[in-house]
Design a protein around this motif. Structure first.
Motif, PDB file in Angstrom:
ATOM      1  N   GLU A  72       0.832  -1.212   0.000  1.00 17.96           N
ATOM      2  CA  GLU A  72       0.000   0.000   0.000  1.00 17.96           C
ATOM      3  C   GLU A  72       0.865   1.260   0.000  1.00 17.96           C
ATOM      4  O   GLU A  72       0.586   2.214  -0.725  1.00 17.96           O
ATOM      5  CB  GLU A  72      -0.941   0.016   1.204  1.00 17.96           C
ATOM      6  CG  GLU A  72      -2.099  -0.944   1.086  1.00 17.96           C
ATOM      7  CD  GLU A  72      -3.003  -0.631  -0.086  1.00 17.96           C
ATOM      8  OE1 GLU A  72      -3.311   0.561  -0.320  1.00 17.96           O
ATOM      9  OE2 GLU A  72      -3.387  -1.575  -0.784  1.00 17.96           O
ATOM     10  N   ILE A  73       1.905   1.246   0.802  1.00  9.99           N
ATOM     11  CA  ILE A  73       2.816   2.403   0.849  1.00  9.99           C
ATOM     12  C   ILE A  73       3.465   2.614  -0.515  1.00  9.99           C
ATOM     13  O   ILE A  73       3.478   3.730  -1.044  1.00  9.99           O
ATOM     14  CB  ILE A  73       3.871   2.201   1.958  1.00  9.99           C
ATOM     15  CG1 ILE A  73       3.212   2.314   3.330  1.00  9.99           C
ATOM     16  CG2 ILE A  73       5.010   3.213   1.826  1.00  9.99           C
ATOM     17  CD1 ILE A  73       4.097   1.886   4.487  1.00  9.99           C
ATOM     18  N   ASP A  74       3.981   1.540  -1.093  1.00 11.01           N
ATOM     19  CA  ASP A  74       4.656   1.638  -2.386  1.00 11.01           C
ATOM     20  C   ASP A  74       3.676   2.031  -3.493  1.00 11.01           C
ATOM     21  O   ASP A  74       3.964   2.910  -4.306  1.00 11.01           O
ATOM     22  CB  ASP A  74       5.326   0.307  -2.713  1.00 11.01           C
ATOM     23  CG  ASP A  74       6.088   0.346  -4.012  1.00 11.01           C
ATOM     24  OD1 ASP A  74       7.150   1.003  -4.035  1.00 11.01           O
ATOM     25  OD2 ASP A  74       5.630  -0.265  -4.999  1.00 11.01           O
ATOM     26  N   HIS A  75       2.541   1.385  -3.525  1.00 10.79           N
ATOM     27  CA  HIS A  75       1.540   1.624  -4.579  1.00 10.79           C
ATOM     28  C   HIS A  75       1.053   3.070  -4.578  1.00 10.79           C
ATOM     29  O   HIS A  75       0.762   3.632  -5.628  1.00 10.79           O
ATOM     30  CB  HIS A  75       0.364   0.660  -4.397  1.00 10.79           C
ATOM     31  CG  HIS A  75      -0.688   0.790  -5.431  1.00 10.79           C
ATOM     32  ND1 HIS A  75      -0.529   0.320  -6.711  1.00 10.79           N
ATOM     33  CD2 HIS A  75      -1.918   1.347  -5.383  1.00 10.79           C
ATOM     34  CE1 HIS A  75      -1.619   0.596  -7.413  1.00 10.79           C
ATOM     35  NE2 HIS A  75      -2.470   1.212  -6.634  1.00 10.79           N
ATOM     36  N   ASN A  76       0.979   3.665  -3.413  1.00 13.64           N
ATOM     37  CA  ASN A  76       0.494   5.040  -3.289  1.00 13.64           C
ATOM     38  C   ASN A  76       1.622   6.080  -3.274  1.00 13.64           C
ATOM     39  O   ASN A  76       1.375   7.260  -3.021  1.00 13.64           O
ATOM     40  CB  ASN A  76      -0.379   5.185  -2.046  1.00 13.64           C
ATOM     41  CG  ASN A  76      -1.688   4.442  -2.208  1.00 13.64           C
ATOM     42  OD1 ASN A  76      -2.483   4.760  -3.085  1.00 13.64           O
ATOM     43  ND2 ASN A  76      -1.901   3.423  -1.384  1.00 13.64           N
ATOM     44  N   GLY A  77       2.844   5.634  -3.539  1.00 11.40           N
ATOM     45  CA  GLY A  77       3.970   6.555  -3.635  1.00 11.40           C
ATOM     46  C   GLY A  77       4.339   7.228  -2.328  1.00 11.40           C
ATOM     47  O   GLY A  77       4.783   8.375  -2.317  1.00 11.40           O
ATOM     48  N   LEU A  78       4.175   6.508  -1.229  1.00  9.52           N
ATOM     49  CA  LEU A  78       4.427   7.082   0.099  1.00  9.52           C
ATOM     50  C   LEU A  78       5.722   6.586   0.728  1.00  9.52           C
ATOM     51  O   LEU A  78       5.913   6.714   1.940  1.00  9.52           O
ATOM     52  CB  LEU A  78       3.239   6.766   1.023  1.00  9.52           C
ATOM     53  CG  LEU A  78       1.887   7.307   0.554  1.00  9.52           C
ATOM     54  CD1 LEU A  78       0.768   6.780   1.442  1.00  9.52           C
ATOM     55  CD2 LEU A  78       1.902   8.818   0.523  1.00  9.52           C
TER      56      LEU A  78
END
Length: 74
Positions: free
Chosen positions: A54-60
């Motif tokens: 989720e962090i990676d997918h949302n660029g966070l």
């Protein structure tokens, strides 16, 4: 989500597979996406991999930078 999970992402390594030994926070996005399609493992590892996806997918990913500095050995 437990805030300690973010610290675990920058301190725990992948225990098996192609990226064994790499920090969970450093796993490539395509590998995390593969797990998302195939199914995350059960237990804490699966929960942490899903969070990292989720962090990676949302660029966070930048959210983890300050935590990396707090991690011994970084």
């Amino acid at each position: 989500m437990d805030p300690q999970d973010l610290l675990k992402l920058v301190s725990q390594s992948m225990p098996y597979g192609k990226y064994q030994g790499r920090l969970l926070a450093d796993l490539p996005g395509h590998y995390l996406a593969w797990f998302a399609r195939q199914g995350f493992p059960r237990g804490e590892l699966g929960r942490l991999l899903a969070l990292m996806h989720e962090i990676d997918h949302n660029g966070l990913n930048a959210l983890l930078t300050p935590l990396r500095r707090q991690t011994p050995g970084y």
